[in-house]
Motif scaffolding. Sequence first.
Motif, short mmCIF file in Angstrom:
data_model
loop_
_atom_site.label_atom_id
_atom_site.label_comp_id
_atom_site.label_asym_id
_atom_site.label_seq_id
_atom_site.Cartn_x
_atom_site.Cartn_y
_atom_site.Cartn_z
N LYS A 93 0.82 -1.22 0.00
CA LYS A 93 0.00 0.00 0.00
C LYS A 93 0.85 1.26 0.00
N ILE A 94 2.08 1.16 0.49
CA ILE A 94 2.94 2.34 0.58
C ILE A 94 4.01 2.35 -0.52
N HIS A 95 4.59 1.20 -0.78
CA HIS A 95 5.70 1.14 -1.74
C HIS A 95 5.25 0.84 -3.17
N GLY A 96 4.01 0.43 -3.35
CA GLY A 96 3.58 -0.07 -4.66
C GLY A 96 3.08 0.97 -5.64
N PHE A 97 3.52 2.23 -5.55
CA PHE A 97 3.06 3.26 -6.48
C PHE A 97 3.94 3.32 -7.72
N ILE A 98 3.29 3.40 -8.86
CA ILE A 98 3.97 3.36 -10.16
C ILE A 98 4.57 4.72 -10.51
N ASN A 99 5.81 4.70 -10.91
CA ASN A 99 6.48 5.90 -11.39
C ASN A 99 6.42 5.89 -12.92
N TRP A 100 5.59 6.75 -13.50
CA TRP A 100 5.38 6.76 -14.94
C TRP A 100 6.55 7.37 -15.71
N ASN A 101 7.56 7.83 -14.98
CA ASN A 101 8.78 8.33 -15.64
C ASN A 101 9.75 7.21 -15.97
N TRP A 102 9.47 6.01 -15.47
CA TRP A 102 10.32 4.86 -15.78
C TRP A 102 10.07 4.34 -17.19
N SER A 103 10.96 3.49 -17.65
CA SER A 103 10.74 2.83 -18.94
C SER A 103 9.57 1.86 -18.83
N GLY A 104 8.96 1.54 -19.97
CA GLY A 104 7.86 0.59 -19.97
C GLY A 104 8.25 -0.75 -19.39
N LYS A 105 9.47 -1.20 -19.68
CA LYS A 105 9.95 -2.48 -19.15
C LYS A 105 9.99 -2.46 -17.63
N ASP A 106 10.52 -1.38 -17.06
CA ASP A 106 10.62 -1.29 -15.60
C ASP A 106 9.24 -1.17 -14.95
N ILE A 107 8.32 -0.45 -15.60
CA ILE A 107 6.96 -0.35 -15.06
C ILE A 107 6.27 -1.70 -15.08
N CYS A 108 6.44 -2.45 -16.15
CA CYS A 108 5.81 -3.77 -16.27
C CYS A 108 6.33 -4.71 -15.19
N LEU A 109 7.64 -4.72 -14.98
CA LEU A 109 8.22 -5.54 -13.92
C LEU A 109 7.65 -5.13 -12.56
N PHE A 110 7.51 -3.85 -12.35
CA PHE A 110 7.01 -3.32 -11.08
C PHE A 110 5.56 -3.75 -10.84
N ILE A 111 4.72 -3.63 -11.85
CA ILE A 111 3.31 -4.02 -11.72
C ILE A 111 3.22 -5.51 -11.37
N ASN A 112 3.97 -6.32 -12.07
CA ASN A 112 3.91 -7.76 -11.82
C ASN A 112 4.53 -8.14 -10.47
N ALA A 113 5.50 -7.36 -10.02
CA ALA A 113 6.16 -7.66 -8.74
C ALA A 113 5.24 -7.43 -7.55
N PHE A 114 4.19 -6.63 -7.73
CA PHE A 114 3.22 -6.38 -6.65
C PHE A 114 1.87 -7.05 -6.94
N ASP A 115 1.87 -7.97 -7.89
CA ASP A 115 0.65 -8.69 -8.27
C ASP A 115 0.35 -9.78 -7.23
N LYS A 116 -0.57 -10.67 -7.55
CA LYS A 116 -1.00 -11.71 -6.62
C LYS A 116 0.19 -12.40 -5.96
N PRO A 117 0.09 -12.65 -4.64
CA PRO A 117 -1.10 -12.55 -3.78
C PRO A 117 -1.34 -11.17 -3.19
N TYR A 118 -0.60 -10.16 -3.67
CA TYR A 118 -0.75 -8.81 -3.15
C TYR A 118 -1.81 -8.05 -3.95
N SER A 119 -2.12 -6.85 -3.53
CA SER A 119 -3.25 -6.12 -4.10
C SER A 119 -2.97 -5.48 -5.45
N GLY A 120 -1.68 -5.41 -5.83
CA GLY A 120 -1.34 -4.84 -7.13
C GLY A 120 -0.63 -3.50 -6.99
#
Length: 334
Positions: free
Chosen positions: A216-243
């Motif tokens: 809830k605190i660390h899982g915020f997306i930084n849209w200044n990152w590359s698409g590859k890094d954002i995709c890794l980040f989204i998946n890294a906080f995926d199930k079983p976590y809230s995303g």
Amino acid sequence: MKFNKLNKLVLFGGSRILFDFVDHLKKQKFFGVVVFGSKRHLDEIVPGKNFTLRAFLKKNKIKYYDSEDINKDKNLEKEAKDSLGIAFGAPWIFEKHTVSLFKKNHLLDFMGIDLPRYKGGAHYTWQILHGNTTGCANLQIIHGGITTFHKGEILSREKFLLPKNLQTPMDYFDFISKKEIEFLKKFLAEMVNGKDFKTQNLDETKSSYFPFLNTKIHGFINWNWSGKDICLFINAFDKPYSGASTFLNGKKVFLKNCRLFEAEEQYHPFTSGIVVRNDKKNTYIASIGNLLVVDVVLEVRVGDRFVTPHSYLDDALSFSAVYNSKGLKNKKTK
């Protein structure tokens, strides 16, 4: 190092592997088992299951204790006698006097990470972010006290490669848990057969530490990152976590199941976060270098922009999550 005769295992902590290990032990009935947990581990949903560890233990009539501070728990002395202790992500630092209760055998720490390279917490999230595909299971001797924390000798260790198609922490849990339970079964068999284990010191020159995280605190997306890094980040906080989270039209939303596609044109950084296409199944978001396809539980229109205010990103970088037996100790509200 050999083990003295014992008829009971005392397990500490929680996690998916403790659940699987208890499930194995109750079926083979070779060892008695007792669990010392805490509210944090006993009452959270076990990854990959639909119930809590407490509910599982009660249903299967496994003896357990809800312990806020294991070093002050008066139940441990009687349970530790003639027993082997194994910790699984325990929320306490075992003091020397606590470890000494297992004087006839030992107190061990199970670590499902590549020691000493991945000390700390949130192991699978960090591995996904780093593109790390090495799995490892260890049993480490606990000597007690903060100065020896995670510095004990390795008693048993096994490394293995992870399939490259694993994307989320749940994928890691599902695959690695099978490897971990086989590792523990092998250890029990070797111990019963009187194996003389050779201990190995950690090579601290290869040590690194990655801190605990809170989605809830660390899982915020930084849209200044590359698409590859954002995709890794989204998946890294995926199930079983809230995303991974961000904002759309002023509302906080969670993104999951990110897939990466080559950008259809050279998106300028100002374009990052804009929904360029939307259909019944997918939402397509522009990012630096790539087109992202994600699942969004919210109505999204083309031209909408996902935005994360800098204050949330700054908080994520400055906040250090500290957990105790009850859960997140240093809660932050916003």
